[in-house]
Design a protein around this motif. Structure first.
Motif, PDB file in Angstrom:
ATOM      1  N   PHE A   1       8.439 -26.726 -17.406  1.00 13.84           N
ATOM      2  CA  PHE A   1       9.353 -27.397 -16.515  1.00 13.84           C
ATOM      3  C   PHE A   1       8.522 -27.872 -15.400  1.00 13.84           C
ATOM      4  N   LEU A   2       7.667 -27.342 -14.971  1.00 13.85           N
ATOM      5  CA  LEU A   2       6.787 -27.802 -13.867  1.00 13.85           C
ATOM      6  C   LEU A   2       5.518 -28.551 -14.241  1.00 13.85           C
ATOM      7  N   GLU A   3       5.773 -29.277 -15.487  1.00 10.20           N
ATOM      8  CA  GLU A   3       4.762 -30.008 -15.917  1.00 10.20           C
ATOM      9  C   GLU A   3       4.583 -31.203 -14.971  1.00 10.20           C
ATOM     10  N   THR A   4       5.370 -31.800 -14.613  1.00 14.23           N
ATOM     11  CA  THR A   4       5.660 -33.150 -13.996  1.00 14.23           C
ATOM     12  C   THR A   4       4.948 -33.178 -12.791  1.00 14.23           C
ATOM     13  N   ALA A   5       5.195 -32.046 -11.849  1.00 15.21           N
ATOM     14  CA  ALA A   5       4.708 -31.961 -10.574  1.00 15.21           C
ATOM     15  C   ALA A   5       3.208 -31.228 -10.658  1.00 15.21           C
ATOM     16  N   LEU A   6       3.312 -30.470 -11.620  1.00 16.53           N
ATOM     17  CA  LEU A   6       1.746 -30.012 -11.437  1.00 16.53           C
ATOM     18  C   LEU A   6       0.574 -30.946 -12.243  1.00 16.53           C
ATOM     19  N   LEU A   7       1.188 -31.590 -13.107  1.00 16.52           N
ATOM     20  CA  LEU A   7      -0.070 -32.723 -13.692  1.00 16.52           C
ATOM     21  C   LEU A   7      -0.379 -33.579 -12.768  1.00 16.52           C
ATOM     22  N   ARG A   8       0.711 -34.030 -12.210  1.00 20.82           N
ATOM     23  CA  ARG A   8       0.594 -35.305 -11.045  1.00 20.82           C
ATOM     24  C   ARG A   8      -0.319 -34.758 -10.222  1.00 20.82           C
ATOM     25  N   ALA A   9      -0.190 -33.432  -9.690  1.00 19.26           N
ATOM     26  CA  ALA A   9      -1.003 -32.741  -8.673  1.00 19.26           C
ATOM     27  C   ALA A   9      -2.460 -32.695  -8.899  1.00 19.26           C
ATOM     28  N   VAL A  10      -2.686 -32.757 -10.150  1.00 21.79           N
ATOM     29  CA  VAL A  10      -4.258 -32.684 -10.637  1.00 21.79           C
ATOM     30  C   VAL A  10      -4.806 -33.982 -11.053  1.00 21.79           C
ATOM     31  N   TRP A  11      -3.975 -34.670 -11.983  1.00 23.64           N
ATOM     32  CA  TRP A  11      -4.711 -35.838 -12.391  1.00 23.64           C
ATOM     33  C   TRP A  11      -4.895 -36.955 -11.501  1.00 23.64           C
ATOM     34  N   TYR A  12      -4.192 -37.029 -10.279  1.00 16.36           N
ATOM     35  CA  TYR A  12      -4.660 -37.997  -9.089  1.00 16.36           C
ATOM     36  C   TYR A  12      -5.637 -38.024  -8.467  1.00 16.36           C
ATOM     37  N   PRO A  13      -6.029 -36.530  -7.795  1.00 13.19           N
ATOM     38  CA  PRO A  13      -7.236 -36.207  -6.850  1.00 13.19           C
ATOM     39  C   PRO A  13      -8.208 -36.048  -7.855  1.00 13.19           C
ATOM     40  N   SER A  14      -7.970 -35.762  -9.122  1.00 15.56           N
ATOM     41  CA  SER A  14      -9.508 -35.428  -9.813  1.00 15.56           C
ATOM     42  C   SER A  14      -9.908 -36.764 -10.667  1.00 15.56           C
TER      43      SER A  14
END
Length: 460
Positions: free
Chosen positions: A127-140
């Protein structure tokens, strides 16, 4: 933001889609191979943990979400969210493991792994995928772009400059704030750039580095002109506008950048900087940074350097490359991308100039012209725990696109022959797992400093 609403619509029905007797789901995030780079600099998770995941779910959040989700046409798992509030005080019952931020690893290496810690919340990790993935892919991704450019510039400086380590940190300047979609994006992306460089005009980036990573001051800038401050004097007083910059901000050891293409760049360089104001530039004891801001980005900055060299003079360093009089330098801030930087560095070297003569300001190419597919980021479930406590590996393996195959079983990352490599956790066999718990049940377990992150990244 209401944490229950920070997801994709289809996630609301997933609680009822898992097999019976599911006690836990594990999922991981990676930058899959085949993207724009063969490596990834992991950065940014800590901002999300502190700013979003630390926000506890309240009864008011449940009521708001219930109204919105049901009106949106989807089932709402009220029982689950109410239980989360009652049993866990609104904290998400999950464990998140991650590599140390600032680590540079090959694509295809797991960066983050999440699982639930309460069997009644097996549906929560994905369920947390959307927020968690967005939090990682952009800054990385931004951090990876900046780090890759750092390597490119470093190689050129080592070939052409006597003091490459001294010059390198200020060669790429972040000009991206105004092109970002929001202040938050500017802060996140701006901080990501500062992992590899010290130059920025994105104030939000230094604020985020301070707020989330304990860095008192992560980046620096200098006084600089823009077209409004130059054209407000009128074309007939262009010399006065430039002289004012020297008077206001020049001086021994100081740098001042002046955009010089408001009317005719070549005239400005030859007739004004190199004529009317030449003596004042040389007498200031500081450095005038001329900024061409239009025209062919692959040619005009080098032309500007050559004009300044003819007027102010140059020396030849021990490596055989020309270096401008310390009174003048050039920064190009228009049309800059990693590819354009490569072209300009090659052009400088081909004409015998050290790359220390030119700095780069990158805006959209740094903070905006990236997306999740730049590094093929994905979050996928890799293991399911049954009610007996046994973990079973799960994965996707689409025959129509083998490049999207995911990793089965809970993952670990080890060093093999000095290179990070993913292995199933069950096959760890005494090797050190580089993935560490960073968050559990509402508590931050690791609190990286920006200095630690920078040290990892710049060592790679």
């Amino acid at each position: 933001m209401n944490p229950i609403l920070n997801t994709d619509s289809y996630k609301y029905s997933h609680f009822a889609q898992y097999p019976p007797q599911t006690a836990a789901i594990s999922a991981y995030i990676e930058a899959r191979s085949g993207g724009a780079y063969d490596h990834v600099l992991f950065f940014g998770l800590q901002m999300f943990l502190k700013d979003y995941l630390s926000r506890r779910v309240t009864r008011e959040d449940v009521e708001e979400a219930a109204d919105i989700v049901t009106a949106h046409g989807l089932p709402f798992h009220r029982e689950g969210w109410e239980l989360l509030v009652e049993r866990h005080g609104g904290a998400m019952p999950v464990m998140i493991e991650a590599l140390p931020e600032g680590m540079v690893v090959p694509t295809g290496t797991p960066l983050v792994q999440i699982r639930n810690t309460d069997p009644d919340f097996f549906w929560l990790p994905t369920f947390l995928e959307t927020a968690l993935l967005r939090a990682v892919w952009y800054p990385s991704t931004v951090a990876t772009v900046s780090h890759s450019v750092r390597g490119m510039i470093k190689a050129s400086l080592e070939r052409t400059c006597e003091t490459p380590d001294e010059v390198l940190p200020f060669r790429l300047h972040d000009f991206g704030a105004r092109g970002a979609t929001s202040a938050e994006q500017a802060g996140i992306g701006g901080a990501a750039h500062l992992v590899s460089f010290l130059g920025t005009d994105t104030v939000a980036g230094v604020v985020y580095a301070r707020r989330f990573y304990h860095e008192k001051m992560a980046g620096f800038s200098i006084p600089a002109a823009e077209h409004s401050t130059m054209t407000s004097w009128g074309e007939e007083r262009e010399t006065d506008a430039y002289r004012n910059m020297l008077v206001q901000f020049g001086g021994k050891g100081k740098l001042v950048a002046v955009v010089s293409d408001s009317y005719d760049l070549y005239r400005a360089v030859k007739k004004i900087w190199g004529g009317e104001l030449r003596a004042e530039v040389e007498a200031s004891g500081g450095t005038l940074v001329v900024r061409p801001d239009s025209g062919d980005a692959a040619r005009v900055p080098i032309d500007t350097i050559e004009m300044l060299g003819e007027i102010f003079g140059h020396s030849v360093n021990a490596k055989g490359y020309k270096v401008l009089n310390p009174a003048v330098r050039v920064i190009q801030g228009d049309g800059i991308s990693p590819d354009m930087i490569r072209r300009l560095l090659t052009g400088l070297e081909d004409r015998g100039w050290s790359s220390e003569n030119l700095a780069f300001g990158m805006g959209g190419g740094l903070l905006q012209k990236v997306n999740r597919d730049t590094l093929r980021f994905a979050m996928k479930a890799n293991s399911r725990q049954d009610s007996e406590g046994q973990w079973h590996g799960i994965a996707k393996d689409p025959k129509t696109d083998p490049g999207k195959a995911s990793k089965r079983y809970r993952q670990a990352v080890i060093l093999k022959n000095g290179r990070p490599e993913a292995v199933p956790l069950k096959d760890l066999n005494g090797d050190v797992n580089l993935m560490e718990p960073v968050w559990q049940d509402g508590k931050l377990l690791k609190d990286w400093t920006f200095a630690e992150i920078r040290a990892r990244a710049t060592a790679s």
